[in-house]
Scaffold this motif. Structure first.
Motif, PDB file in Angstrom:
ATOM      1  N   TYR A  30      39.608 -53.842  40.163  1.00 16.74           N
ATOM      2  CA  TYR A  30      38.775 -52.806  39.554  1.00 16.74           C
ATOM      3  C   TYR A  30      39.481 -51.989  38.485  1.00 16.74           C
ATOM      4  CZ  TYR A  30      35.288 -53.663  43.146  1.00 16.74           C
ATOM      5  OH  TYR A  30      34.340 -54.252  43.934  1.00 16.74           O
ATOM      6  N   CYS A  41      40.530 -46.654  37.407  1.00 17.86           N
ATOM      7  CA  CYS A  41      39.461 -47.648  37.373  1.00 17.86           C
ATOM      8  C   CYS A  41      38.274 -47.115  36.588  1.00 17.86           C
ATOM      9  CB  CYS A  41      38.985 -47.976  38.787  1.00 17.86           C
ATOM     10  SG  CYS A  41      40.306 -48.441  39.938  1.00 17.86           S
ATOM     11  N   VAL A  43      34.585 -47.683  36.209  1.00 21.40           N
ATOM     12  CA  VAL A  43      33.550 -48.346  37.003  1.00 21.40           C
ATOM     13  C   VAL A  43      32.225 -47.626  36.838  1.00 21.40           C
ATOM     14  CG1 VAL A  43      35.143 -49.240  38.760  1.00 21.40           C
ATOM     15  CG2 VAL A  43      34.181 -46.960  39.038  1.00 21.40           C
ATOM     16  N   GLN A  47      29.812 -50.194  41.280  1.00 19.47           N
ATOM     17  CA  GLN A  47      31.170 -50.702  41.468  1.00 19.47           C
ATOM     18  C   GLN A  47      32.009 -49.728  42.282  1.00 19.47           C
ATOM     19  OE1 GLN A  47      31.867 -51.073  37.260  1.00 19.47           O
ATOM     20  NE2 GLN A  47      31.961 -53.308  37.397  1.00 19.47           N
ATOM     21  N   LEU A  51      33.759 -50.675  45.743  1.00 17.39           N
ATOM     22  CA  LEU A  51      35.205 -50.504  45.912  1.00 17.39           C
ATOM     23  C   LEU A  51      35.509 -49.688  47.168  1.00 17.39           C
ATOM     24  CD1 LEU A  51      38.198 -50.545  44.988  1.00 17.39           C
ATOM     25  CD2 LEU A  51      37.648 -48.586  43.524  1.00 17.39           C
TER      26      LEU A  51
END
Length: 96
Positions: A30, A41, A43, A47, A51
């Motif tokens: 990620y 990350c 995202v 996502q 995660l």
């Protein structure tokens, strides 16, 4: 959005060392490792949720810890870097 994912996994046993490797591998999917147990990350909300759920399935909540910091979409003005290790642009291509 940019999130900072941090973890501390107890590695006093074989199972702890295994959990540590799994957590790091998932985080690498990620984002970018910026410290030993810290990943930046970029995202979206889906996502981010995925995660978190993946990591929560791995850790031992009695011995390990996870922390997530949501820096949002305007993160460029919220992150400062000093010292060694060149800062990476996490929103770009992450192929090395």
């Amino acid at each position: 959005m940019l999130i900072l994912a941090t973890y501390d996994v107890a590695t006093g046993s074989k199972s702890g060392a295994k959990r540590l490797r799994k957590v790091a591998k998932i985080c690498q999917n990620y984002g970018v490792r910026v410290q030993n147990s810290v990943f930046e990350c970029v995202v979206d909300q889906t996502q981010y949720t995925t995660l978190k759920l993946q990591l929560l399935d791995i850790i031992d909540p009695t011995a390990d810890s996870l922390r997530f910091y949501q820096l949002g979409n305007q993160y460029q003005n919220k992150v400062e870097h000093f010292g060694a290790k060149k800062a990476l642009k996490v929103e770009g291509n992450l192929i090395f």
